[in-house]
Design a protein around this motif. Structure first.
Motif, PDB file in Angstrom:
ATOM      1  N   MET A   1       0.851  -1.191   0.000  1.00 31.38           N
ATOM      2  CA  MET A   1       0.000   0.000   0.000  1.00 31.38           C
ATOM      3  C   MET A   1       0.889   1.244   0.000  1.00 31.38           C
ATOM      4  O   MET A   1       1.746   1.412   0.863  1.00 31.38           O
ATOM      5  CB  MET A   1      -0.911  -0.020   1.221  1.00 31.38           C
ATOM      6  N   ASN A   2       0.715   2.103  -0.996  1.00 31.77           N
ATOM      7  CA  ASN A   2       1.548   3.285  -1.166  1.00 31.77           C
ATOM      8  C   ASN A   2       1.064   4.402  -0.241  1.00 31.77           C
ATOM      9  O   ASN A   2      -0.043   4.918  -0.410  1.00 31.77           O
ATOM     10  CB  ASN A   2       1.479   3.738  -2.623  1.00 31.77           C
ATOM     11  N   PRO A   3       1.879   4.816   0.743  1.00 30.29           N
ATOM     12  CA  PRO A   3       1.427   5.870   1.665  1.00 30.29           C
ATOM     13  C   PRO A   3       1.343   7.244   1.016  1.00 30.29           C
ATOM     14  O   PRO A   3       0.805   8.178   1.604  1.00 30.29           O
ATOM     15  CB  PRO A   3       2.492   5.850   2.763  1.00 30.29           C
ATOM     16  N   PHE A   4       1.887   7.364  -0.208  1.00 38.38           N
ATOM     17  CA  PHE A   4       1.872   8.656  -0.899  1.00 38.38           C
ATOM     18  C   PHE A   4       0.964   8.629  -2.128  1.00 38.38           C
ATOM     19  O   PHE A   4       1.137   9.415  -3.055  1.00 38.38           O
ATOM     20  CB  PHE A   4       3.293   9.037  -1.313  1.00 38.38           C
ATOM     21  N   ARG A   5      -0.033   7.738  -2.110  1.00 34.13           N
ATOM     22  CA  ARG A   5      -0.857   7.546  -3.303  1.00 34.13           C
ATOM     23  C   ARG A   5      -1.638   8.802  -3.703  1.00 34.13           C
ATOM     24  O   ARG A   5      -1.918   8.994  -4.887  1.00 34.13           O
ATOM     25  CB  ARG A   5      -1.811   6.358  -3.111  1.00 34.13           C
ATOM     26  N   SER A   6      -1.970   9.664  -2.753  1.00 31.31           N
ATOM     27  CA  SER A   6      -2.702  10.887  -3.102  1.00 31.31           C
ATOM     28  C   SER A   6      -1.863  11.825  -3.963  1.00 31.31           C
ATOM     29  O   SER A   6      -2.415  12.654  -4.707  1.00 31.31           O
ATOM     30  CB  SER A   6      -3.142  11.626  -1.833  1.00 31.31           C
ATOM     31  N   LEU A   7      -0.540  11.697  -3.898  1.00 29.84           N
ATOM     32  CA  LEU A   7       0.327  12.576  -4.666  1.00 29.84           C
ATOM     33  C   LEU A   7       0.324  12.240  -6.154  1.00 29.84           C
ATOM     34  O   LEU A   7       0.924  12.962  -6.962  1.00 29.84           O
ATOM     35  CB  LEU A   7       1.759  12.523  -4.121  1.00 29.84           C
ATOM     36  N   ARG A   8      -0.338  11.149  -6.527  1.00 29.48           N
ATOM     37  CA  ARG A   8      -0.520  10.871  -7.955  1.00 29.48           C
ATOM     38  C   ARG A   8      -1.438  11.900  -8.603  1.00 29.48           C
ATOM     39  O   ARG A   8      -1.435  12.065  -9.821  1.00 29.48           O
ATOM     40  CB  ARG A   8      -1.112   9.474  -8.146  1.00 29.48           C
ATOM     41  N   VAL A   9      -2.249  12.569  -7.804  1.00 28.01           N
ATOM     42  CA  VAL A   9      -3.183  13.578  -8.302  1.00 28.01           C
ATOM     43  C   VAL A   9      -2.426  14.895  -8.474  1.00 28.01           C
ATOM     44  O   VAL A   9      -1.892  15.464  -7.514  1.00 28.01           O
ATOM     45  CB  VAL A   9      -4.367  13.766  -7.322  1.00 28.01           C
ATOM     46  N   PRO A 135     -13.414  11.247  -2.273  1.00 29.27           N
ATOM     47  CA  PRO A 135     -13.603  10.591  -0.971  1.00 29.27           C
ATOM     48  C   PRO A 135     -12.735   9.369  -0.751  1.00 29.27           C
ATOM     49  O   PRO A 135     -12.335   9.073   0.377  1.00 29.27           O
ATOM     50  CB  PRO A 135     -15.094  10.219  -0.981  1.00 29.27           C
ATOM     51  N   GLU A 136     -12.396   8.641  -1.824  1.00 29.09           N
ATOM     52  CA  GLU A 136     -11.626   7.402  -1.638  1.00 29.09           C
ATOM     53  C   GLU A 136     -10.199   7.666  -1.187  1.00 29.09           C
ATOM     54  O   GLU A 136      -9.583   6.839  -0.493  1.00 29.09           O
ATOM     55  CB  GLU A 136     -11.634   6.567  -2.931  1.00 29.09           C
ATOM     56  N   LEU A 137      -9.643   8.813  -1.537  1.00 26.13           N
ATOM     57  CA  LEU A 137      -8.278   9.155  -1.135  1.00 26.13           C
ATOM     58  C   LEU A 137      -8.232  10.168   0.000  1.00 26.13           C
ATOM     59  O   LEU A 137      -7.149  10.580   0.418  1.00 26.13           O
ATOM     60  CB  LEU A 137      -7.497   9.712  -2.339  1.00 26.13           C
ATOM     61  N   LEU A 138      -9.396  10.548   0.512  1.00 23.32           N
ATOM     62  CA  LEU A 138      -9.431  11.612   1.521  1.00 23.32           C
ATOM     63  C   LEU A 138      -8.646  11.273   2.791  1.00 23.32           C
ATOM     64  O   LEU A 138      -7.884  12.122   3.279  1.00 23.32           O
ATOM     65  CB  LEU A 138     -10.887  11.952   1.863  1.00 23.32           C
ATOM     66  N   PRO A 139      -8.779  10.051   3.369  1.00 29.49           N
ATOM     67  CA  PRO A 139      -7.982   9.779   4.582  1.00 29.49           C
ATOM     68  C   PRO A 139      -6.482   9.906   4.339  1.00 29.49           C
ATOM     69  O   PRO A 139      -5.749  10.466   5.154  1.00 29.49           O
ATOM     70  CB  PRO A 139      -8.378   8.348   4.952  1.00 29.49           C
ATOM     71  N   ASN A 140      -6.020   9.377   3.197  1.00 29.94           N
ATOM     72  CA  ASN A 140      -4.597   9.460   2.892  1.00 29.94           C
ATOM     73  C   ASN A 140      -4.165  10.902   2.659  1.00 29.94           C
ATOM     74  O   ASN A 140      -3.122  11.352   3.156  1.00 29.94           O
ATOM     75  CB  ASN A 140      -4.289   8.604   1.653  1.00 29.94           C
ATOM     76  N   ALA A 141      -4.978  11.650   1.896  1.00 25.73           N
ATOM     77  CA  ALA A 141      -4.631  13.050   1.623  1.00 25.73           C
ATOM     78  C   ALA A 141      -4.638  13.881   2.896  1.00 25.73           C
ATOM     79  O   ALA A 141      -3.791  14.768   3.078  1.00 25.73           O
ATOM     80  CB  ALA A 141      -5.606  13.632   0.601  1.00 25.73           C
ATOM     81  N   SER A 142      -5.588  13.629   3.788  1.00 27.37           N
ATOM     82  CA  SER A 142      -5.644  14.357   5.053  1.00 27.37           C
ATOM     83  C   SER A 142      -4.405  14.062   5.898  1.00 27.37           C
ATOM     84  O   SER A 142      -3.822  14.972   6.508  1.00 27.37           O
ATOM     85  CB  SER A 142      -6.919  13.967   5.807  1.00 27.37           C
ATOM     86  N   ALA A 143      -3.990  12.783   5.933  1.00 32.16           N
ATOM     87  CA  ALA A 143      -2.793  12.425   6.693  1.00 32.16           C
ATOM     88  C   ALA A 143      -1.548  13.050   6.077  1.00 32.16           C
ATOM     89  O   ALA A 143      -0.654  13.527   6.786  1.00 32.16           O
ATOM     90  CB  ALA A 143      -2.650  10.901   6.754  1.00 32.16           C
ATOM     91  N   LEU A 144      -1.467  13.064   4.737  1.00 31.67           N
ATOM     92  CA  LEU A 144      -0.326  13.697   4.084  1.00 31.67           C
ATOM     93  C   LEU A 144      -0.316  15.203   4.321  1.00 31.67           C
ATOM     94  O   LEU A 144       0.748  15.820   4.432  1.00 31.67           O
ATOM     95  CB  LEU A 144      -0.352  13.408   2.580  1.00 31.67           C
ATOM     96  N   SER A 145      -1.514  15.795   4.417  1.00 32.99           N
ATOM     97  CA  SER A 145      -1.590  17.223   4.737  1.00 32.99           C
ATOM     98  C   SER A 145      -1.009  17.487   6.117  1.00 32.99           C
ATOM     99  O   SER A 145      -0.276  18.466   6.326  1.00 32.99           O
ATOM    100  CB  SER A 145      -3.044  17.702   4.669  1.00 32.99           C
ATOM    101  N   ALA A 146      -1.343  16.619   7.076  1.00 29.50           N
ATOM    102  CA  ALA A 146      -0.746  16.750   8.409  1.00 29.50           C
ATOM    103  C   ALA A 146       0.761  16.523   8.349  1.00 29.50           C
ATOM    104  O   ALA A 146       1.532  17.166   9.073  1.00 29.50           O
ATOM    105  CB  ALA A 146      -1.391  15.764   9.373  1.00 29.50           C
TER     106      ALA A 146
END
Length: 412
Positions: A1-9, A135-146
């Motif tokens: 599981m890629n912890p930086f998957r939101s950064l693909r956007v 919504p599917e990437l929101l938890p990951n994006a929120s954590a990356l924002s923190a």
């Protein structure tokens, strides 16, 4: 599981890049501002408490309005305007500091002005993340924002401490003013057609509807009550850390920057840990995180040396962000998108808006006892709040009506 998957956007990458530079500048400014206040006030905890209160009072009074604006208008445009306004205010303040004639009342006015802008920017930014990634990437994006927030919080204070010691506070303030351009450029480079926007409400977005929505949802109300209690009593580190550095360990600006960096390092680790979250956290996880915060904060208050205090603050920083992220995800992922801006403005109002009251309370406690007592008080209050919210949750699961929020707060 890629912890930086939101950064693909692509749009989210632009957002993160701008925010890292801008938030680093903000944390550099915070360190310089607090050091200036202590210099001008002869190490007065009360003077620092007043500046902190002024900076966060607009959040208490205006953030619900900011949430309403976020639900009603283009979030990208609102964020652009807010960052331009912050940059202008910061530039004026930097000129005053560089002139060498800055006074305490001018610092207070600057803190209040930035607080007004933040009351609109914060809930808009939090709601905007879901438009960036869906919504599917929101938890990951929120954590990356923190995570990026705390990367900036590690780098900013450490750099600020070194710069203040070398060239004074003026250049630090100027760097902060310039840093707002990074966010503005990132926002304007985004592709609007790739944003995942929801339909704007046909009717006028009313604040009271958001309040009623939260009041009807026990799974949102209880974590918000816990956030309020912990935010009021424990999350006053902008006041506590400089007082620990200056009045307990008698260090210079560079060492104060190191304490802040230790706290931020723990926060960053917690943010990275939570990047793997894919589902909505349970109430038990939120309560357990607050319990852990209460324990480590109380122990850190007893730290006998600068080094042990730094270790304790690292652990405290981890606990703060782990709790804040768990509460944020539980509230945000449980909210209807049509109400999300207003719900997150309520969350932000409670989390950030409690700071003015908390800073005055903690400042008075530091004056009457010492800076260590602020850590003991915050830790003990967090433990009591967890007990009250846990009991209320069991009461709701047993089918009995929840106590009113005021009663919960009184029990906490």
């Amino acid at each position: 599981m890629n912890p930086f998957r939101s950064l693909r956007v692509r749009n989210f990458r632009l957002f993160v890049a701008g925010q890292i530079l801008s938030v680093a500048g903000t944390w550099m400014m915070v360190v310089a501002q607090d050091w200036l206040v202590l210099d001008l006030s002869d190490d007065s905890a009360s003077a620092l408490a007043v500046v902190t209160a002024l900076q966060f009072t607009p959040s208490l009074l205006l953030m619900l309005v900011g949430g309403r604006l976020a639900d009603r208008y283009d979030k990208r445009l609102l964020l652009t305007a807010a960052n331009v306004a912050s940059g202008v205010v910061a530039s004026v303040f930097a000129v005053l500091v560089l002139s060498g004639g800055v006074t305490l009342w001018q610092i207070q006015l600057f803190a209040l002005a930035l607080g007004v802008v933040s009351a609109v920017e914060t809930p808009t930014r939090m709601a905007f993340i879901s438009e960036l990634v869906g919504p599917e990437l929101l938890p990951n994006a929120s954590a990356l924002s923190a995570a990026y927030f705390n990367v900036a919080r590690v780098v900013g204070p450490a750099l600020a401490g070194a710069l203040i010691a070398a060239v004074d506070a003026g250049p630090v303030m100027l760097l902060n003013a310039v840093s707002y351009l990074a966010t503005v450029v990132g926002l304007r480079m985004m592709r609007p057609e790739e944003l995942r926007r929801t339909a704007r409400p046909a009717a006028r977005a009313r604040i009271i509807d958001g309040v009623r929505y939260v009041r009807s949802r026990e799974d949102l109300l209880l974590p918000l009550v816990l956030v309020g209690a912990v935010g009021l009593c424990a999350m006053n580190f902008q006041l506590t850390l400089p007082l620990l550095a200056r009045t307990v360990f008698h260090t210079d600006a560079a060492a104060f920057g190191l304490l802040t960096t230790a706290f931020a390092g723990g926060s960053l680790l917690a943010a990275l840990v939570t990047t793997g979250r894919r589902t909505r956290p349970s109430a038990e996880l939120v309560n357990g995180a607050a319990l852990g915060l209460g324990v480590v904060m109380t122990l850190t208050g007893w730290a006998p040396t600068f080094a042990t205090a730094a270790v304790g603050l690292f652990a405290t920083g981890f606990a703060v962000i782990f709790f804040a992220q768990a509460a944020n995800h539980r509230i945000q992922l449980g909210s209807d998108p049509a109400f999300r801006g207003r719900v997150m403005s309520i969350y932000s109002t409670i989390m950030i808006g409690s700071t003015p009251l908390g800073s005055l309370l903690v400042g008075a406690l530091a004056e009457a006892v010492n800076a260590r007592a602020t850590m003991w008080f915050g830790g003990a209050a967090s433990l009591v709040a967890v007990g009250a919210v846990h009991a209320a949750g069991r009461r709701a699961r047993d089918g009995r009506p929840l106590p009113e929020p005021a009663e919960l707060a009184q029990n906490a």
